[in-house]
Write a protein that holds these residues in place. Structure first.
Motif, PDB file in Angstrom:
ATOM      1  N   GLN A 194       0.832  -1.196   0.000  1.00 32.43           N
ATOM      2  CA  GLN A 194       0.000   0.000   0.000  1.00 32.43           C
ATOM      3  C   GLN A 194       0.876   1.259   0.000  1.00 32.43           C
ATOM      4  O   GLN A 194       0.637   2.196  -0.759  1.00 32.43           O
ATOM      5  N   GLU A 195       1.906   1.208   0.854  1.00 35.42           N
ATOM      6  CA  GLU A 195       2.815   2.343   0.982  1.00 35.42           C
ATOM      7  C   GLU A 195       3.618   2.522  -0.319  1.00 35.42           C
ATOM      8  O   GLU A 195       3.838   3.623  -0.782  1.00 35.42           O
ATOM      9  N   GLN A 216       2.757   1.800  -3.305  1.00 35.86           N
ATOM     10  CA  GLN A 216       1.934   2.403  -4.335  1.00 35.86           C
ATOM     11  C   GLN A 216       2.036   3.928  -4.285  1.00 35.86           C
ATOM     12  O   GLN A 216       2.130   4.584  -5.308  1.00 35.86           O
TER      13      GLN A 216
END
Lengths: 224, 145
Positions: B24-25, B27
């Protein structure tokens, strides 16, 4: 012998050629000259870790320690070239981009390669059993080298500060390096010389490694 | 349940969370800069946030005050939508109209206040005829500085 003097004199010759004979590049001016160190260094880094990749696979397949030895010394030389790559990049970045370092995809993945192979040698040092060391290092070597295509494609896959590839530029399916011929020829020459220098360092390290093993064997025999 | 199995399950859960969080990070992290169009499309999202915008310096928009060391210019991708940028700092050597730049800073109303100005130069290397002739002059100018 040929490799040693050929590559060292070749590097010196390229240096003279680049500083005394070559015209000044239009957009960047003088700082563009570090390209002749930066680009050959990255190609040498690619080659060094490709050799690591190939010989690590060869070791896992044939279980011949000679293959592991070659992978190990190539990784050593590759690590030096990778460090040189990061340093020349930083020196080039300051006058052109305005910074030594940014955390963009190209720079970060290159630093990652450097760190992976620092870990590779830590792993080798921490294992006493020679066969186990070779086995574990081969696996890490193969995984580590998968970073190379990521580095190479990073400027296309992500938005980066680093410009796309000049040398491996492809336009409508054809290779078309975007550099004028008078700057291109010395770039190819210095790349060839740098690859010879890599080969020289590789053979030198391989020979010393073989001799060290012979010495260890002799010492072990005299102690018995 | 054996202790070993518990460790394996626990480990797998922790690993899954780490992987999910880092993906997530990642991205977000891998977006090194936004484009002017992205910033203009949703101004609320970028308000009061330190961001980078990458674009080209618009032709005829550069105002460089060497006395006050203040630089104003507009950045654009297509020449239509542009963002005015203010930067209180030295103009980089390669800064010119039409050049790619990456600015880091914050949006202040319609204006972007940059704390860092980086040049994203192209991958093309050329030699102009006048540079060939003036090479000696160029070296002299460097040495005399």
């Amino acid at each position: 012998m040929f490799l040693e003097w050929g590559s060292i004199l070749g590097l010196a010759g390229c240096g003279l050629w680049i500083f005394l004979k070559l015209p000044i590049e239009t957009s960047q001016g003088f700082p563009q000259k570090i390209m002749y160190l930066h680009v050959p260094t990255f190609i040498a880094t690619y080659l060094a870790f490709f050799v690591v990749f190939a010989f690590s696979i060869a070791y896992l397949w044939k279980r011949d320690l000679m293959f592991d030895q070659i992978a190990k010394v190539s990784a050593e030389v590759g690590l030096i070239f990778c460090a040189l790559l990061l340093v020349t990049g930083a020196i080039w970045g300051r006058p052109t981009w305005g910074t030594y370092w940014v955390w963009d995809a190209r720079l970060t993945t290159t630093l990652l390669l450097f760190l992976i192979f620092m870990g590779y040698f830590l792993l080798r040092m921490s294992v006493n059993d020679r066969d186990k060391e070779a086995r574990l290092a081969s696996v890490l070597g193969i995984i580590g080298c998968l970073d190379i295509p990521i580095i190479h494609k990073s400027v296309e896959w992500w938005r980066t500060l680093h410009q796309p590839s000049t040398l491996f530029k492809v336009e409508s399916g054809k290779a078309s390096p975007s550099i004028s011929p008078e700057l291109f020829t010395p770039l190819i020459a210095s790349t060839i010389v740098m690859l010879l220098f890599y080969l020289y360092l590789l053979l030198l390290r391989y020979q010393t490694e073989i001799r060290r093993e012979q010495l260890n064997q002799l010492l072990a025999e005299t102690q018995v | 349940m054996k202790t070993r199995t518990k460790f394996v399950i626990g480990g797998a859960v922790i690993l899954a969370v780490i992987v999910a969080l880092s993906l997530q990070e990642l991205q977000k992290m891998t977006v090194f800069f936004y484009t002017p169009a992205e910033v203009l499309a949703s101004p609320a999202e970028f308000e009061d946030k330190t961001i980078r915008i990458g674009a080209l310096v618009q032709q005829g928009s550069v105002d460089w005050n060497a006395q006050a060391i203040q630089l104003s210019f507009k950045i654009t991708e297509d020449g239509e939508k542009s963002i005015p940028v203010y930067y209180a700092g030295v103009k980089p050597d390669l800064f010119r109209e039409g050049q790619g730049v990456v600015v880091e800073g914050k949006m202040n109303g319609p204006r972007f206040e940059a704390s860092q100005l980086l040049v994203k130069h192209s991958e093309e290397y050329t030699v102009e005829t006048e540079h060939k002739k003036s090479k000696e002059e160029y070296y002299k100018s460097i040495l005399s500085q």
